[in-house]
Design a protein around this motif. Structure first.
Motif, mmCIF file in Angstrom:
data_model
loop_
_atom_site.group_PDB
_atom_site.id
_atom_site.type_symbol
_atom_site.label_atom_id
_atom_site.label_comp_id
_atom_site.label_asym_id
_atom_site.label_seq_id
_atom_site.Cartn_x
_atom_site.Cartn_y
_atom_site.Cartn_z
ATOM 1 N N VAL A 21 0.831 -1.210 0.000
ATOM 2 C CA VAL A 21 0.000 0.000 0.000
ATOM 3 C C VAL A 21 0.856 1.248 0.000
ATOM 4 C CG1 VAL A 21 -1.752 1.277 1.278
ATOM 5 C CG2 VAL A 21 -1.873 -1.216 1.170
ATOM 6 N N ALA A 22 1.952 1.228 0.770
ATOM 7 C CA ALA A 22 2.832 2.403 0.827
ATOM 8 C C ALA A 22 3.420 2.706 -0.542
ATOM 9 C CB ALA A 22 3.943 2.164 1.845
ATOM 10 N N GLY A 23 3.750 1.636 -1.303
ATOM 11 C CA GLY A 23 4.293 1.846 -2.641
ATOM 12 C C GLY A 23 3.286 2.476 -3.568
ATOM 13 N N ARG A 24 2.028 2.029 -3.511
ATOM 14 C CA ARG A 24 0.982 2.618 -4.357
ATOM 15 C C ARG A 24 0.719 4.064 -3.974
ATOM 16 N NH1 ARG A 24 -1.154 -2.682 -3.707
ATOM 17 N NH2 ARG A 24 -2.477 -2.005 -1.977
ATOM 18 N N ALA A 25 0.763 4.340 -2.684
ATOM 19 C CA ALA A 25 0.549 5.721 -2.230
ATOM 20 C C ALA A 25 1.671 6.630 -2.716
ATOM 21 C CB ALA A 25 0.451 5.761 -0.703
ATOM 22 N N LEU A 26 2.908 6.130 -2.648
ATOM 23 C CA LEU A 26 4.043 6.923 -3.126
ATOM 24 C C LEU A 26 3.943 7.170 -4.626
ATOM 25 C CD1 LEU A 26 6.776 8.272 -2.660
ATOM 26 C CD2 LEU A 26 7.863 6.050 -3.027
ATOM 27 N N THR A 27 3.533 6.146 -5.379
ATOM 28 C CA THR A 27 3.359 6.319 -6.825
ATOM 29 C C THR A 27 2.331 7.395 -7.126
ATOM 30 O OG1 THR A 27 3.890 3.981 -7.171
ATOM 31 C CG2 THR A 27 2.801 5.135 -8.974
ATOM 32 N N GLY A 229 8.982 5.507 -9.098
ATOM 33 C CA GLY A 229 9.137 6.872 -9.586
ATOM 34 C C GLY A 229 8.854 6.984 -11.061
ATOM 35 N N LEU A 230 9.294 5.992 -11.837
ATOM 36 C CA LEU A 230 9.077 6.028 -13.282
ATOM 37 C C LEU A 230 7.593 5.893 -13.621
ATOM 38 C CD1 LEU A 230 10.615 6.267 -15.909
ATOM 39 C CD2 LEU A 230 10.787 3.776 -15.970
ATOM 40 N N ILE A 231 6.900 4.996 -12.923
ATOM 41 C CA ILE A 231 5.458 4.821 -13.164
ATOM 42 C C ILE A 231 4.689 6.082 -12.791
ATOM 43 C CG2 ILE A 231 3.394 3.554 -12.464
ATOM 44 C CD1 ILE A 231 5.180 1.084 -12.111
ATOM 45 N N GLY A 232 4.974 6.610 -11.595
ATOM 46 C CA GLY A 232 4.263 7.813 -11.140
ATOM 47 C C GLY A 232 4.557 9.028 -11.993
ATOM 48 N N ALA A 233 5.844 9.237 -12.315
ATOM 49 C CA ALA A 233 6.230 10.400 -13.115
ATOM 50 C C ALA A 233 5.655 10.313 -14.519
ATOM 51 C CB ALA A 233 7.748 10.531 -13.164
ATOM 52 N N ALA A 234 5.694 9.111 -15.112
ATOM 53 C CA ALA A 234 5.151 8.944 -16.458
ATOM 54 C C ALA A 234 3.651 9.208 -16.480
ATOM 55 C CB ALA A 234 5.453 7.542 -16.974
ATOM 56 N N ALA A 235 2.947 8.731 -15.453
ATOM 57 C CA ALA A 235 1.498 8.952 -15.391
ATOM 58 C C ALA A 235 1.177 10.437 -15.257
ATOM 59 C CB ALA A 235 0.905 8.168 -14.225
ATOM 60 N N THR A 286 13.852 13.091 -14.840
ATOM 61 C CA THR A 286 14.503 13.673 -13.661
ATOM 62 C C THR A 286 13.858 13.187 -12.377
ATOM 63 O OG1 THR A 286 15.109 15.660 -14.916
ATOM 64 C CG2 THR A 286 15.112 15.829 -12.514
ATOM 65 N N VAL A 287 12.525 13.179 -12.338
ATOM 66 C CA VAL A 287 11.817 12.736 -11.133
ATOM 67 C C VAL A 287 12.104 11.269 -10.850
ATOM 68 C CG1 VAL A 287 9.525 12.309 -10.157
ATOM 69 C CG2 VAL A 287 9.991 14.460 -11.317
ATOM 70 N N ALA A 288 12.076 10.419 -11.891
ATOM 71 C CA ALA A 288 12.351 9.000 -11.692
ATOM 72 C C ALA A 288 13.784 8.782 -11.192
ATOM 73 C CB ALA A 288 12.129 8.240 -12.994
ATOM 74 N N THR A 289 14.733 9.464 -11.819
ATOM 75 C CA THR A 289 16.132 9.331 -11.401
ATOM 76 C C THR A 289 16.342 9.869 -9.995
ATOM 77 O OG1 THR A 289 16.848 9.594 -13.702
ATOM 78 C CG2 THR A 289 18.507 9.906 -11.992
ATOM 79 N N LEU A 290 15.714 11.014 -9.707
ATOM 80 C CA LEU A 290 15.844 11.608 -8.372
ATOM 81 C C LEU A 290 15.252 10.686 -7.310
ATOM 82 C CD1 LEU A 290 16.672 14.150 -6.779
ATOM 83 C CD2 LEU A 290 14.376 15.026 -7.156
ATOM 84 N N THR A 291 14.150 10.031 -7.638
ATOM 85 C CA THR A 291 13.530 9.092 -6.701
ATOM 86 C C THR A 291 14.478 7.944 -6.384
ATOM 87 O OG1 THR A 291 11.339 9.625 -7.589
ATOM 88 C CG2 THR A 291 11.546 7.596 -6.328
ATOM 89 N N ALA A 292 15.104 7.380 -7.425
ATOM 90 C CA ALA A 292 16.023 6.258 -7.223
ATOM 91 C C ALA A 292 17.260 6.680 -6.432
ATOM 92 C CB ALA A 292 16.436 5.685 -8.580
ATOM 93 N N LEU A 293 17.860 7.802 -6.813
ATOM 94 C CA LEU A 293 19.079 8.252 -6.132
ATOM 95 C C LEU A 293 18.807 8.648 -4.688
ATOM 96 C CD1 LEU A 293 20.785 10.374 -8.957
ATOM 97 C CD2 LEU A 293 21.285 8.031 -8.236
ATOM 98 N N THR A 294 17.644 9.268 -4.450
ATOM 99 C CA THR A 294 17.298 9.659 -3.075
ATOM 100 C C THR A 294 17.129 8.441 -2.187
ATOM 101 O OG1 THR A 294 16.178 11.640 -3.886
ATOM 102 C CG2 THR A 294 15.652 10.929 -1.660
ATOM 103 N N SER A 295 16.451 7.414 -2.707
ATOM 104 C CA SER A 295 16.271 6.190 -1.920
ATOM 105 C C SER A 295 17.621 5.517 -1.650
ATOM 106 C CB SER A 295 15.323 5.231 -2.648
ATOM 107 O OG SER A 295 15.894 4.801 -3.876
ATOM 108 N N ARG A 296 18.497 5.490 -2.650
ATOM 109 C CA ARG A 296 19.816 4.870 -2.468
ATOM 110 C C ARG A 296 20.621 5.629 -1.416
ATOM 111 N NH1 ARG A 296 22.969 1.488 -5.605
ATOM 112 N NH2 ARG A 296 25.205 1.602 -5.149
#
Length: 314
Positions: A21-27, A229-235, A286-296
């Motif tokens: 659920v947390a993943g869907r909310a973040l998306t 991030g990629l799914i949410g940003a693309a949508a 940018t949003v997808a990449t930023l999401t991945a780098l921030t989590s890392r």
């Protein structure tokens, strides 16, 4: 090491559940943030292009207004003004705005079928100028004043200068809003990553203590949040692009109305152009990449804190 190798080789169960659920909310949050950011990018692109068009228009064209007065023969006065303009060095063309065009221009304020005989409406002469060698406006004003006292030359410089200043201010505000959205997205990902780590804390710590490298664990989180991030940003970006396309289509479809004429005078065709669409695609990446780098970064920092605490506890 065998446990880690087995986990690396098989990967039966991901460290971070893919569909919680947390993943869907973040998306959803990322999609909303990207949509707002894409609207800002489109608006900034539109206003920036419009400001550039205004600056080009000011160098290409001026107008001469002839005000109605008692005893003034308007057709003769307009033709006199047109001839003076054509004889002025630096002028490439001059034409009188006919009654139909003038009536349509005034339609939003005076309604349809303006009676020029009953209502004293100023008439316009549109003058095209050579941008390389513009005419002497002061000399031109003197010539017009002597021949037709009711004529008034307007080079639009003061009016367009204020509009361009306003447009640049809007662009700066848009950049500021875009920055806030990016910061908010980053903080959201940080909190989501910490939440995911808290929910899987025992798994992460066991993997870390039995020898799993921090880069391996961080990469698992990075892949998970990159996908979200990629799914949410693309949508969000796709919805924004569809919205701009629909607005542009509706504006073009209603181009013959007086309201559309006023919008076109300010914003052209109300389309953001290829630069705006390219900006939206860059924003999504940018949003997808930023999401991945921030989590890392969040995971790596958390694991470093565990390493600092462990020697003290032991």
């Amino acid at each position: 090491m065998q446990i880690v190798g087995r986990i690396r080789g098989e990967r039966q169960t991901p460290i971070v559940p893919a569909g919680n659920v947390a993943g869907r909310a973040l998306t959803t949050v990322i999609a909303i943030m990207t949509f707002l950011a894409a609207l800002t990018v489109g608006a900034v692109s539109l206003v920036s292009d419009t400001a550039g068009r205004w600056q080009n228009d000011i160098s290409d064209e001026i107008t001469i207004q002839v005000k109605p007065a008692e005893g003034l023969d308007m057709p003769t006065a307009l033709e006199t003004v047109r001839q003076i303009a054509l004889q002025t060095p630096g002028v490439t063309a001059a034409s009188v705005l006919d009654k139909a065009a003038t009536s349509r221009l005034l339609e939003p304020w005076l309604g349809e079928s303006v009676d020029f005989d009953e209502l004293p409406v100023p008439r316009l002469v549109i003058v095209s100028i050579d941008t390389g060698k513009p005419p002497n406006f002061a000399f031109m004003r003197e010539e017009l004043k002597e021949a037709v006292p009711e004529a008034e030359l307007d080079d639009h410089r003061a009016w367009v200068s204020r509009l361009v200043t306003m447009a640049r201010t809007v662009v700066l505000i848009g950049v500021f809003v875009l920055s806030l959205v990016i910061v908010a997205t980053t903080l959201t990902v940080v909190f989501a990553t910490r939440g995911a780590m808290s929910g899987n804390r025992h798994i992460v710590e066991v993997l870390h203590f039995v020898g799993a490298r921090s880069s391996f664990i961080a990469r698992e989180f990075e892949r998970h949040f990159l996908r979200l991030g990629l799914i949410g940003a693309a949508a969000g970006g796709l919805v924004a692009i569809i919205l701009f396309a629909v607005i542009g289509y509706l504006t073009e479809a209603n181009r013959q109305t007086a309201e559309a004429d006023q919008i076109s005078a300010l914003f052209g065709s109300f389309t953001i152009g290829w630069t705006g669409y390219a900006g939206v695609f860059i924003l999504v990446a940018t949003v997808a990449t930023l999401t991945a780098l921030t989590s890392r970064w969040t995971v790596t920092r958390h694991l470093a804190e565990i390493d600092m605490i462990s020697p003290v506890e032991s």
